[in-house]
Each structure stands twice: as C-alpha cells, then as structure tokens.
Design a protein around this motif. Structure first.
Motif, PDB file in Angstrom:
ATOM      1  N   SER A  13       0.820  -1.214   0.000  1.00 25.30           N
ATOM      2  CA  SER A  13       0.000   0.000   0.000  1.00 25.30           C
ATOM      3  C   SER A  13       0.850   1.259   0.000  1.00 25.30           C
ATOM      4  O   SER A  13       0.551   2.228  -0.717  1.00 25.30           O
ATOM      5  N   GLU A  14       1.941   1.276   0.777  1.00 27.26           N
ATOM      6  CA  GLU A  14       2.755   2.493   0.873  1.00 27.26           C
ATOM      7  C   GLU A  14       3.580   2.736  -0.386  1.00 27.26           C
ATOM      8  O   GLU A  14       3.650   3.861  -0.872  1.00 27.26           O
ATOM      9  N   LEU A  15       4.205   1.700  -0.916  1.00 27.13           N
ATOM     10  CA  LEU A  15       5.033   1.915  -2.102  1.00 27.13           C
ATOM     11  C   LEU A  15       4.190   2.219  -3.345  1.00 27.13           C
ATOM     12  O   LEU A  15       4.639   2.936  -4.241  1.00 27.13           O
ATOM     13  N   ARG A  16       2.983   1.715  -3.374  1.00 22.14           N
ATOM     14  CA  ARG A  16       2.092   2.078  -4.488  1.00 22.14           C
ATOM     15  C   ARG A  16       1.779   3.570  -4.504  1.00 22.14           C
ATOM     16  O   ARG A  16       1.554   4.160  -5.563  1.00 22.14           O
ATOM     17  N   LYS A  17       1.776   4.188  -3.323  1.00 24.62           N
ATOM     18  CA  LYS A  17       1.472   5.620  -3.249  1.00 24.62           C
ATOM     19  C   LYS A  17       2.517   6.472  -3.971  1.00 24.62           C
ATOM     20  O   LYS A  17       2.244   7.622  -4.332  1.00 24.62           O
ATOM     21  N   VAL A  18       3.735   5.917  -4.129  1.00 24.04           N
ATOM     22  CA  VAL A  18       4.776   6.670  -4.825  1.00 24.04           C
ATOM     23  C   VAL A  18       5.093   6.046  -6.182  1.00 24.04           C
ATOM     24  O   VAL A  18       6.179   6.226  -6.732  1.00 24.04           O
ATOM     25  N   GLY A  19       4.125   5.305  -6.716  1.00 22.81           N
ATOM     26  CA  GLY A  19       4.222   4.836  -8.090  1.00 22.81           C
ATOM     27  C   GLY A  19       4.796   3.460  -8.303  1.00 22.81           C
ATOM     28  O   GLY A  19       4.944   3.026  -9.454  1.00 22.81           O
ATOM     29  N   ALA A  20       5.141   2.743  -7.239  1.00 21.76           N
ATOM     30  CA  ALA A  20       5.671   1.390  -7.407  1.00 21.76           C
ATOM     31  C   ALA A  20       4.593   0.462  -7.945  1.00 21.76           C
ATOM     32  O   ALA A  20       3.407   0.609  -7.636  1.00 21.76           O
ATOM     33  N   GLN A  21       5.025  -0.495  -8.746  1.00 24.73           N
ATOM     34  CA  GLN A  21       4.106  -1.491  -9.306  1.00 24.73           C
ATOM     35  C   GLN A  21       4.342  -2.815  -8.585  1.00 24.73           C
ATOM     36  O   GLN A  21       5.330  -3.499  -8.831  1.00 24.73           O
ATOM     37  N   ILE A  22       3.431  -3.130  -7.670  1.00 25.49           N
ATOM     38  CA  ILE A  22       3.578  -4.316  -6.822  1.00 25.49           C
ATOM     39  C   ILE A  22       2.261  -5.079  -6.780  1.00 25.49           C
ATOM     40  O   ILE A  22       1.197  -4.485  -6.601  1.00 25.49           O
ATOM     41  N   ASP A  23       2.363  -6.394  -6.930  1.00 21.40           N
ATOM     42  CA  ASP A  23       1.191  -7.269  -6.786  1.00 21.40           C
ATOM     43  C   ASP A  23       1.312  -8.008  -5.462  1.00 21.40           C
ATOM     44  O   ASP A  23       2.365  -8.574  -5.140  1.00 21.40           O
ATOM     45  N   GLU A  24       0.251  -8.017  -4.689  1.00 23.24           N
ATOM     46  CA  GLU A  24       0.246  -8.702  -3.395  1.00 23.24           C
ATOM     47  C   GLU A  24      -0.074 -10.170  -3.579  1.00 23.24           C
ATOM     48  O   GLU A  24      -0.999 -10.540  -4.318  1.00 23.24           O
ATOM     49  N   LEU A  25       0.692 -11.026  -2.912  1.00 20.24           N
ATOM     50  CA  LEU A  25       0.457 -12.461  -2.885  1.00 20.24           C
ATOM     51  C   LEU A  25       0.108 -12.885  -1.459  1.00 20.24           C
ATOM     52  O   LEU A  25       0.443 -12.176  -0.508  1.00 20.24           O
ATOM     53  N   PRO A  26      -0.557 -14.023  -1.287  1.00 16.41           N
ATOM     54  CA  PRO A  26      -0.848 -14.471   0.088  1.00 16.41           C
ATOM     55  C   PRO A  26       0.407 -14.615   0.944  1.00 16.41           C
ATOM     56  O   PRO A  26       0.374 -14.345   2.151  1.00 16.41           O
ATOM     57  N   ASP A  27       1.507 -15.026   0.338  1.00 19.21           N
ATOM     58  CA  ASP A  27       2.733 -15.265   1.091  1.00 19.21           C
ATOM     59  C   ASP A  27       3.895 -14.394   0.620  1.00 19.21           C
ATOM     60  O   ASP A  27       5.057 -14.721   0.838  1.00 19.21           O
ATOM     61  N   GLY A  28       3.590 -13.272  -0.010  1.00 24.48           N
ATOM     62  CA  GLY A  28       4.672 -12.419  -0.483  1.00 24.48           C
ATOM     63  C   GLY A  28       4.183 -11.357  -1.443  1.00 24.48           C
ATOM     64  O   GLY A  28       3.085 -10.808  -1.287  1.00 24.48           O
ATOM     65  N   MET A  29       4.976 -11.077  -2.462  1.00 27.19           N
ATOM     66  CA  MET A  29       4.617 -10.034  -3.426  1.00 27.19           C
ATOM     67  C   MET A  29       5.453 -10.184  -4.688  1.00 27.19           C
ATOM     68  O   MET A  29       6.510 -10.825  -4.680  1.00 27.19           O
ATOM     69  N   ILE A  30       4.957  -9.595  -5.755  1.00 27.42           N
ATOM     70  CA  ILE A  30       5.707  -9.491  -7.004  1.00 27.42           C
ATOM     71  C   ILE A  30       5.970  -8.012  -7.238  1.00 27.42           C
ATOM     72  O   ILE A  30       5.041  -7.210  -7.314  1.00 27.42           O
ATOM     73  N   ILE A  31       7.248  -7.657  -7.323  1.00 25.02           N
ATOM     74  CA  ILE A  31       7.621  -6.258  -7.531  1.00 25.02           C
ATOM     75  C   ILE A  31       8.131  -6.107  -8.949  1.00 25.02           C
ATOM     76  O   ILE A  31       9.096  -6.779  -9.344  1.00 25.02           O
ATOM     77  N   HIS A  32       7.476  -5.259  -9.720  1.00 25.47           N
ATOM     78  CA  HIS A  32       7.892  -5.002 -11.094  1.00 25.47           C
ATOM     79  C   HIS A  32       8.915  -3.875 -11.071  1.00 25.47           C
ATOM     80  O   HIS A  32       8.608  -2.741 -10.698  1.00 25.47           O
ATOM     81  N   GLY A  33      10.147  -4.200 -11.445  1.00 25.63           N
ATOM     82  CA  GLY A  33      11.248  -3.278 -11.270  1.00 25.63           C
ATOM     83  C   GLY A  33      11.359  -2.222 -12.355  1.00 25.63           C
ATOM     84  O   GLY A  33      10.546  -2.151 -13.289  1.00 25.63           O
TER      85      GLY A  33
END
Length: 431
Positions: free
Chosen positions: A351-371
């Motif tokens: 939620s916080e990094l999305r506020k500054v434009g990061a592209q992140i998908d939430e997973l039940p046990d982690g996340m996918i960060i598009h670099g």
C-alpha cells in the motif's frame, strides 16, 4: 507528521554508525539478569522495545544501571526474582514477550503480561503451545493474544520439538525454558533461524549442542556474568545499504555491523541482485562484525523463496523498495511470517510503495515487484503512513530519497522502536 527529504544531486556520502543490534541487546539483558555476577553491555540499543525488556527485569527486582549506551546488570540468578507489583508491560515488543514467556515459565508467582494495541493483536499460541508441553501454564485471550498471565509453576520437563516454521523467537523461548527443565530439550530446525540465543548461552558459560539443525540443551545450574559488546544492527544497516545502492551518486560505509551468518540474508540477497558490497571484517571476541561499503549500482530482479526468509525476514520491506529500482521482476514467496509482524508487512509495503508509483502485486505469502519504476507522487504530494511500524516508517523515508514530488510521513515516532535518530543519521550523509 513530517515532510521527508529528497536526496541531493550529490547523493549520500560518508559513514554512519547505526545503533546496537536489537536482538542481541534484548538477549544480553535477559542472560545478564539470570546469571550470577555482573554483566556489562556496551553499545546497548536504547530503543523502546529493548527498554521495555529492561523495565520488566527491574520490575522483577533486578538492579540495572544505564549510562547512555553502557548498561550494567547485577544478575540475580534465575531463581531469585521478586514478584512484580504490576503487570509486566511489553510495549510493542514481540521479542520481549515471546522470549520472556519461556524464561519466566518456572517462577513461584503469577505474572500478568500486557502490551500495546499492536502487540495485543499478534499471535502468541505458537510459543505457549510448546511451552505447555514442557509444563508451563500460560493463559492468553481466547484469540491466543495478550493480555495474559504466566501462572505459578515449579516444574518444567524437556521435550523434543520440531519447528513447524523457522522462528528465532519460538526457538529461543523453548531454549530459555529448556535450561530450567528436567531432562534434555531438543529442537529440530528444518530451516535455520538466527542463533543469537545459542551463541549467548555459550558466552555466559552455558552448555548447548548445535549440529545439523538439531539443538540440545539441559538444565543449566549457573551462568556467569559477562562483558557483551553489541555490534551495530544489520537490520538497521539495511536501510543505509539500500539507500546507498539506489540513490544516484552515493557511496556509504556502515560501521561495525554484525554479520552473523544467520542474519546476513540482506547481504546475500542484495549480492544476488547484482550489488557489490565491500565487506571489511573486523576483529571481535563475540559476534562477527564488519564495515560494509556500497556505491550506487544497477540491480536485477530475482526470486526470493522460503529458504531465504529466516535470515532476512526483518529486511524484506527495504528489499522490496530496492526491487522497485531493479531491472526485471522480483518475486517474494514463502514469507507468510510478514503477516504477523508489527503490521501485516505484506499489505503495508504494497500500500505504501504504491502511493509513490511502485508497481507491486500482493500475494498471500509475499509479493511481485515489477522493477525499473521511477518513483513519483500523484498530484505532486503523497501522504505515507508508518502504520505504527518502525520498519515501514524507515522504508518510506528511504523511498522519499528517490521520489519526485513532496512526500509527507505520518507516524514517524514509530522509528524509535528500533532506531531512535534514524532521520538525523540519514540527514548527516546528505550533507
């Protein structure tokens, strides 16, 4: 609420001494209190969490003197505590709570234990259940949370316990009960977790066997006070490591950092992402330490799996920020433990990094960060929240260094849990 600072064009430069290791400071107080004789702790971390541990022992009748980062503990031995006159307040400290549930599980009086609103939502059954198998009687709420009572108990029995997930806190609670128990206590770890408790037990003269993931202890009749030099906390150093890597024109040295091999996951992960970290090892009579130097570098996305998590669980928020600047995707999995930290750190990081434009998908046990994403705020301003979590607050401060637009942080006081003075140290390397 404060306005966070964008890094200057000249980047971050110089050296920084981050505070003492939180995990080791906690344990030094605990072993000092149950040992016979005097324990002197140098480079002690004067953070909220550790000060709650200190107050607990004072409430139990232990004489502790503090002079800045120097602490002297006059040990009473494990069987000579006094009944507290009020509930033992753990504040926001999960480490204090879980380890002390084990250490205090064989005392001749009841002890009420309480925590703040955040701590009172965190699960404690995974500690109370194995302790119950040893004979401890710990009463929690129907949800398995604080407030609770460690009930009077005069006997503990050793058990064999297979750790369902890697957790240094659960392991340490069992070990601290095990050194008071009749018979042998055996813990089997599938994946290793940080081993500060095992190391410190040896340093205080205790006996422990560690081999091929099998840890064995028996009753320890007498530990002896020691002089403990606390290294700088690698979890705090991680924020400067990442800041130096992702902020243009930077070169930073973080001094005297603990590089315990069960805690150096941040170094291994950043190295796999392509970072070249200069490790200048220093002489030490306790935990291994080194000066760490980084410069601005290009990173690449990687996969971070369950095997990587135990040695880097506290650093995953700042690793996620580093991943937003890497080339390619970074996938973090097997990190369910993040859901039950000071906050749900999967949800709050996303939620916080999305506020500054990061592209992140939430997973039940982690996340996918598009670099490869340049961070910037929408409508020229962003309000970031700490959610009362020190590591989320510091992650937000580092993100602001490379974010275009005004960034405001609410709840910056949370940083005092592990790193009082973080913003001041960050400003020093921006001069």
């Amino acid at each position: 609420m404060i306005r966070l600072t964008h890094a200057p064009n000249s980047g971050l430069n110089g050296s920084v001494n981050v505070p003492g290791d939180k995990s080791i400071s906690h344990r030094a107080l605990m072993f000092g209190a149950i040992a016979n004789g005097t324990t002197v702790i140098k480079n002690f971390l004067t953070s909220d969490d550790v000060l709650h541990t200190m107050q607990v022992f004072r409430d139990l009748g232990v004489n502790i003197e503090q002079n800045g980062r120097m602490v002297t503990v006059y040990g009473k031995g494990i069987n000579n505590f006094s009944a507290p006159q009020q509930p033992l307040d753990m504040g926001n400290s999960g480490t204090s709570t879980r380890l002390l549930m084990g250490l205090l599980s064989k005392q001749p009086f009841d002890m009420s234990i309480i925590g703040d609103d955040s701590l009172s939502k965190r699960p404690m059954v995974r500690v109370s259940d194995p302790l119950a198998k040893m004979g401890a009687n710990i009463q929690l709420t129907s949800n398995g949370t604080l407030p609770g009572v460690i009930k009077t108990n005069n006997q503990l029995l050793g058990i064999t316990y297979v750790m369902p997930v890697a957790s240094a806190q659960v392991k340490s609670a069992i070990l601290l009960a095990g050194i008071q128990a009749e018979g042998e206590t055996c813990i089997i770890e599938k994946n290793p977790s940080r081993d500060h408790t095992e190391r410190m037990l040896k340093q205080f003269g205790g006996k422990i066997s560690v081999q091929d993931g099998i840890i064995k202890v028996s009753r320890q009749l007498s530990l002896k006070g020691q002089c403990i030099n606390v290294p700088s906390d690698i979890s705090s150093a991680a924020f400067f490591l990442v800041a130096g890597l992702i902020t243009p024109n930077s070169k930073l040295t973080i001094k005297n950092v603990g590089i315990n091999p069960t805690r150096d996951g941040i170094i291994k992960i950043l190295t796999r992402m392509g970072a070249k970290i200069i490790i200048d090892k220093l002489d030490s009579d306790g935990e291994p330490v080194a000066d760490l130097t980084v410069t601005t570098q290009e990173l690449k996305g990687i996969e971070i799996t369950a095997e990587d998590i135990p040695s880097a669980v506290d650093e995953l928020p700042i690793i996620a920020l580093a991943a937003t600047q890497a080339k390619g995707d970074t996938i973090i999995s097997g990190a369910e433990e993040l859901r039950v930290k000071e906050t749900d750190r999967i949800a709050t990081v996303v939620s916080e990094l999305r506020k500054v434009g990061a592209q992140i998908d939430e997973l039940p046990d982690g996340m996918i960060i598009h670099g490869g994403t340049a961070l910037k705020v929408v409508n020229d301003s962003a309000l970031l929240l700490s959610h009362g979590d020190h590591r989320i607050a510091m992650m937000n401060a580092v993100a602001a260094l490379i974010t275009t637009g005004d960034v405001v942080l609410e709840g910056e006081d949370a940083m005092s849990v592990s790193y009082p003075g973080f913003l001041e140290d960050l400003s020093e390397v921006m001069k």
